[in-house]
Write a protein that holds these residues in place. Structure first.
Motif, PDB file in Angstrom:
ATOM      1  N   SER A 190     -64.970  22.267   0.573  1.00  0.00           N
ATOM      2  CA  SER A 190     -63.976  21.294   0.115  1.00  0.00           C
ATOM      3  C   SER A 190     -62.793  21.316   1.071  1.00  0.00           C
ATOM      4  O   SER A 190     -62.582  22.279   1.799  1.00  0.00           O
ATOM      5  N   ASP A 191     -62.036  20.220   1.070  1.00  0.00           N
ATOM      6  CA  ASP A 191     -60.841  20.176   1.906  1.00  0.00           C
ATOM      7  C   ASP A 191     -59.618  19.898   1.040  1.00  0.00           C
ATOM      8  O   ASP A 191     -59.726  19.702  -0.173  1.00  0.00           O
ATOM      9  N   GLU A 192     -58.449  19.864   1.666  1.00  0.00           N
ATOM     10  CA  GLU A 192     -57.188  19.684   0.946  1.00  0.00           C
ATOM     11  C   GLU A 192     -57.057  18.304   0.313  1.00  0.00           C
ATOM     12  O   GLU A 192     -56.248  18.108  -0.591  1.00  0.00           O
ATOM     13  N   ASP A 193     -57.852  17.332   0.762  1.00  0.00           N
ATOM     14  CA  ASP A 193     -57.798  15.978   0.208  1.00  0.00           C
ATOM     15  C   ASP A 193     -58.731  15.806  -0.998  1.00  0.00           C
ATOM     16  O   ASP A 193     -58.854  14.709  -1.539  1.00  0.00           O
ATOM     17  N   GLY A 194     -59.410  16.874  -1.397  1.00  0.00           N
ATOM     18  CA  GLY A 194     -60.291  16.808  -2.556  1.00  0.00           C
ATOM     19  C   GLY A 194     -61.726  16.416  -2.246  1.00  0.00           C
ATOM     20  O   GLY A 194     -62.520  16.236  -3.164  1.00  0.00           O
ATOM     21  N   HIS A 195     -62.066  16.261  -0.959  1.00  0.00           N
ATOM     22  CA  HIS A 195     -63.453  15.966  -0.607  1.00  0.00           C
ATOM     23  C   HIS A 195     -64.297  17.219  -0.803  1.00  0.00           C
ATOM     24  O   HIS A 195     -63.888  18.307  -0.431  1.00  0.00           O
ATOM     25  N   LYS A 196     -65.473  17.028  -1.409  1.00  0.00           N
ATOM     26  CA  LYS A 196     -66.370  18.162  -1.652  1.00  0.00           C
ATOM     27  C   LYS A 196     -67.783  17.800  -1.221  1.00  0.00           C
ATOM     28  O   LYS A 196     -68.197  16.655  -1.307  1.00  0.00           O
ATOM     29  N   THR A 197     -68.501  18.804  -0.781  1.00  0.00           N
ATOM     30  CA  THR A 197     -69.907  18.631  -0.438  1.00  0.00           C
ATOM     31  C   THR A 197     -70.601  19.981  -0.578  1.00  0.00           C
ATOM     32  O   THR A 197     -69.937  21.006  -0.748  1.00  0.00           O
ATOM     33  N   HIS A 198     -71.912  19.972  -0.515  1.00  0.00           N
ATOM     34  CA  HIS A 198     -72.642  21.230  -0.562  1.00  0.00           C
ATOM     35  C   HIS A 198     -73.903  21.119   0.276  1.00  0.00           C
ATOM     36  O   HIS A 198     -74.386  20.040   0.562  1.00  0.00           O
ATOM     37  N   ALA A 229     -57.178  22.328   6.216  1.00  0.00           N
ATOM     38  CA  ALA A 229     -58.014  23.516   6.071  1.00  0.00           C
ATOM     39  C   ALA A 229     -59.176  23.262   5.110  1.00  0.00           C
ATOM     40  O   ALA A 229     -59.010  22.624   4.079  1.00  0.00           O
ATOM     41  N   ASN A 230     -60.310  23.733   5.501  1.00  0.00           N
ATOM     42  CA  ASN A 230     -61.492  23.651   4.634  1.00  0.00           C
ATOM     43  C   ASN A 230     -61.666  24.979   3.906  1.00  0.00           C
ATOM     44  O   ASN A 230     -61.304  26.031   4.409  1.00  0.00           O
ATOM     45  N   SER A 231     -62.263  24.910   2.728  1.00  0.00           N
ATOM     46  CA  SER A 231     -62.574  26.131   2.000  1.00  0.00           C
ATOM     47  C   SER A 231     -64.064  26.145   1.708  1.00  0.00           C
ATOM     48  O   SER A 231     -64.660  25.100   1.440  1.00  0.00           O
ATOM     49  N   TYR A 232     -64.669  27.326   1.817  1.00  0.00           N
ATOM     50  CA  TYR A 232     -66.113  27.481   1.662  1.00  0.00           C
ATOM     51  C   TYR A 232     -66.416  28.546   0.615  1.00  0.00           C
ATOM     52  O   TYR A 232     -65.757  29.577   0.569  1.00  0.00           O
ATOM     53  N   THR A 233     -67.436  28.279  -0.187  1.00  0.00           N
ATOM     54  CA  THR A 233     -67.863  29.232  -1.208  1.00  0.00           C
ATOM     55  C   THR A 233     -69.385  29.316  -1.206  1.00  0.00           C
ATOM     56  O   THR A 233     -70.061  28.287  -1.296  1.00  0.00           O
ATOM     57  N   TRP A 234     -69.904  30.527  -1.081  1.00  0.00           N
ATOM     58  CA  TRP A 234     -71.349  30.767  -1.152  1.00  0.00           C
ATOM     59  C   TRP A 234     -71.721  31.066  -2.584  1.00  0.00           C
ATOM     60  O   TRP A 234     -71.006  31.768  -3.292  1.00  0.00           O
ATOM     61  N   TYR A 235     -72.875  30.574  -3.004  1.00  0.00           N
ATOM     62  CA  TYR A 235     -73.378  30.810  -4.342  1.00  0.00           C
ATOM     63  C   TYR A 235     -74.862  31.146  -4.242  1.00  0.00           C
ATOM     64  O   TYR A 235     -75.624  30.400  -3.620  1.00  0.00           O
TER      65      TYR A 235
END
Length: 69
Positions: free
Chosen positions: A37-45, A2-8
């Motif tokens: 971000s995903d469950e494996d700790g990968h992050k991007t923006h 699962a991916n998680s998304y956050t708007w700023y």
């Protein structure tokens, strides 16, 4: 996975009125960032900017705008 998304909201540009519709302050551009971000700790923006245009309908005064709007 699962991916998680956050708007700023990074910044807003506004015009101080009154404008031609009698509104005191109108937001005309929103600069934003979308973090993912995903469950494996990968992050991007991804960042961008959205120009806003006047549309008739419900109006929210600048001082009453909430984060969710």
């Amino acid at each position: 996975m699962a991916n998680s998304y956050t708007w700023y909201i990074d910044r807003m540009e506004a015009v101080v009125g009154p404008d031609s519709h009698g509104h005191e302050t109108s937001i005309i551009r929103v600069d934003w960032v979308l973090w993912a971000s995903d469950e494996d700790g990968h992050k991007t923006h991804y960042s961008g900017s959205t120009q806003l245009e006047w549309e008739s309908g419900p109006w929210t005064e600048f001082s009453d705008i909430t984060e969710s709007q």
